[in-house]
Write an enzyme that holds these catalytic residues in place. Structure first.
Site, PDB file in Angstrom:
ATOM      1  N   LYS A  93      39.352  19.413 -22.849  1.00 26.14           N
ATOM      2  CA  LYS A  93      40.846  19.437 -22.444  1.00 26.14           C
ATOM      3  C   LYS A  93      41.565  20.923 -22.627  1.00 26.14           C
ATOM      4  CE  LYS A  93      42.187  14.573 -22.668  1.00 26.14           C
ATOM      5  NZ  LYS A  93      40.901  14.073 -22.558  1.00 26.14           N
ATOM      6  N   GLY A 141      41.333   7.908 -23.883  1.00 29.03           N
ATOM      7  CA  GLY A 141      41.630   6.671 -24.217  1.00 29.03           C
ATOM      8  C   GLY A 141      42.355   6.369 -25.597  1.00 29.03           C
ATOM      9  N   LYS A 151      53.763  19.642 -25.948  1.00 26.38           N
ATOM     10  CA  LYS A 151      55.165  19.208 -26.006  1.00 26.38           C
ATOM     11  C   LYS A 151      55.194  17.460 -25.758  1.00 26.38           C
ATOM     12  CE  LYS A 151      59.663  18.887 -26.196  1.00 26.38           C
ATOM     13  NZ  LYS A 151      60.590  18.998 -27.683  1.00 26.38           N
ATOM     14  N   TYR A 152      55.706  16.547 -26.575  1.00 25.72           N
ATOM     15  CA  TYR A 152      55.772  15.295 -26.377  1.00 25.72           C
ATOM     16  C   TYR A 152      56.827  14.921 -25.359  1.00 25.72           C
ATOM     17  CZ  TYR A 152      55.919  10.318 -27.427  1.00 25.72           C
ATOM     18  OH  TYR A 152      55.696   8.990 -27.300  1.00 25.72           O
ATOM     19  N   HIS A 208      53.163   8.540 -15.136  1.00 23.01           N
ATOM     20  CA  HIS A 208      51.932   9.176 -15.124  1.00 23.01           C
ATOM     21  C   HIS A 208      51.505   9.314 -13.472  1.00 23.01           C
ATOM     22  CE1 HIS A 208      47.477   9.413 -16.531  1.00 23.01           C
ATOM     23  NE2 HIS A 208      47.398   9.634 -15.220  1.00 23.01           N
ATOM     24  N   GLU A 218      45.593  14.827 -12.856  1.00 25.87           N
ATOM     25  CA  GLU A 218      46.616  13.937 -13.363  1.00 25.87           C
ATOM     26  C   GLU A 218      47.809  14.797 -14.021  1.00 25.87           C
ATOM     27  OE1 GLU A 218      44.901  11.002 -15.971  1.00 25.87           O
ATOM     28  OE2 GLU A 218      43.617  10.356 -14.238  1.00 25.87           O
ATOM     29  N   ARG A 221      35.524  13.115 -10.642  1.00 18.93           N
ATOM     30  CA  ARG A 221      34.671  11.991 -10.242  1.00 18.93           C
ATOM     31  C   ARG A 221      35.681  10.983  -9.298  1.00 18.93           C
ATOM     32  NH1 ARG A 221      37.254   8.160 -13.556  1.00 18.93           N
ATOM     33  NH2 ARG A 221      37.968   8.707 -15.539  1.00 18.93           N
TER      34      ARG A 221
END
Length: 446
Positions: A116, A164, A201-202, A208, A275, A291
């Site tokens: 990431k 996850g 940042k949250y 999504h 995403e 994928r």
């Protein structure tokens, strides 16, 4: 085109790949564990090879066994599906080193997007909008404390190699950021063998949104619109739809163009999904899946394109054969993930299927390897079927989905079908008024 493709997966996705190959006149090889000896994908394939005992690490994650199976059956190519080894760059390189075609992106891109931290750096360099955060891994508590103040609370601490929801913590102030940083590192090390974490940042109430892209080896890239995957439980997707109720055509075209430009810049090839979190009209990159996605059927339903067929053609060196202007979007599609779980507690419920009656009719598709008498083993992911419904409008799609769920019968085991019935009858969902935290709150009330 390939003469024979080995499918390095199991369950509904193995069957999905087999069907695309069969329609293209390509022979298939199924690999399976001893637990899956009677699975539907094994029964339908032209050849089948047992690659180990039930444990995934000894079978579906056994690289040497899969390569050996491809070699002894004379397979031209390997399709990894999703999960297992689908995003393992080392395995992709092994496949290519043995003179077998890897049906997927180049190993360097799998590696680039698999971590990431490196993925975020690559995304920034390619021009993708990113959530404000640390430039790389956060190595010390002092650095975490400094960055928390710079980014602004709340902040999200995430495992670099994670997924996850594991190795993911939220810090709301200087008072708890050091403890949350330490806990995230401990979880990351335990779950992934890598303690590296980063910060961003949250966002309060984002959706999504993910963009499906296809890229060939001739420099052509198109996007196939977006999927809204905001209905999640413990960071796991439960239901997906396309197009998103939250986007309009202008926003769709804007983020699609950004995604295509980024993929051209890095030289990406084959199918991929970028995403984003979407909030207040802005998109923020979170990761890329190199994928095929579980939820790819909703894109197929609104575009009329077979994504597995496209993957096979691209891997064989063929150009896309169409431009972005020639990609059309028709109607609305929703996918429900049906799991072998108790619908209230989400406890896995493996066992023998005594009855099986999938719904049918116009605009209804079921991707599943189930049949009456089949056994759902306890060794793998609990998803046993995907119900995908298409309609000319979102309202028609919802009406059709409600009817299809009422027809779906799986006897002998518990499934999450009742949960999807509750969702489709909920006013917020019917109105498209939900975000990534909505489902968790909804489950507290039922």
């Amino acid at each position: 085109m390939f003469e024979k493709v080995l499918i390095a997966n199991r369950g509904e996705i193995a069957l999905r790949i087999h069907r695309a190959c069969r329609e293209m006149g390509i022979k298939t090889v199924a690999v399976h564990s001893t637990a899956d000896a009677n699975a539907m994908h094994v029964r339908l394939a032209d050849e089948a090879v047992c690659i180990g005992p039930p444990s995934a690490k000894d079978s579906y994650l056994n690289k040497a066994a899969i390569i050996s199976a491809a070699t002894i059956t004379g397979s031209d190519a390997i399709h990894p599906g999703y999960g297992f080894l689908s995003e393992n760059a080392d395995f992709a390189e092994m496949v290519e080193d043995h003179g077998i075609v890897w049906i997927g992106p180049e190993p360097k891109h799998i590696r680039m997007m698999g971590d990431k931290v490196t993925a975020k750096i690559a995304a920034l360099n390619a021009g993708l909008p990113c959530v404000p955060g640390s430039p790389g891994a956060v190595e010390t508590a002092e650095e975490a404390l400094r960055l928390g103040g710079e980014i602004g609370y709340p902040v999200l601490i995430k495992a670099s190699a994670g997924g996850g929801g594991r190795g993911m913590k939220v810090a709301t102030s200087d008072a708890d950021i050091v403890e949350q940083w330490r806990m995230a590192r401990q979880e990351a090390l335990s779950a992934f063998g890598n303690a590296e974490v980063y910060m961003e940042k949250y966002l309060g109430n984002p959706r999504h949104i993910e963009i499906q892209i296809l890229a060939d080896s001739h420099g052509n890239v198109v996007h196939l619109g977006e999927r809204d995957c905001s209905l999640q439980r413990r960071h796991q997707k439960v239901l997906e739809e396309a197009p998103s109720p939250a986007l309009n055509a202008i926003e769709r075209a804007r983020i699609g163009e950004i995604a295509c430009t980024a993929m051209q810049k890095i030289g990406y090839r084959n199918a991929g999904t970028i995403e984003f979190l979407y909030e207040n009209g802005e998109f923020f990159f979170i990761e890329m899946n190199t994928r095929l996605q579980v939820e790819h059927p909703v894109t197929e339903m609104i575009t009329g394109l077979d994504l597995v067929r496209e993957q096979l053609r691209i891997a064989d060196g063929a150009p896309l054969g169409y431009t972005q202007d020639e990609v059309g979007f028709y109607g609305h599609a929703i996918e429900c993930r049906i799991n072998a779980e108790d619908p209230a507690t989400f406890r896995p419920c493996p066992g023998k299927v005594t009855e099986y009656h999938p719904p049918g009719g116009l605009g209804v598709r079921v991707d599943s390897g189930l049949y009456a008498g089949a056994t759902v083993p306890p060794h793998y992911d609990s998803m046993i079927a995907k119900l995908i419904v298409h309609g000319t409008s979102r309202n028609e799609c919802l009406m059709r989905l409600r009817r299809a769920l009422g027809e779906f019968v799986v006897g002998g085991i518990e499934t999450t079908i009742p949960l999807h019935v509750q969702l489709v009858n909920n006013a917020d969902f019917q109105n498209g008024d939900y975000d990534i935290r909505w489902l968790e709150e909804f489950l507290k009330t039922v």
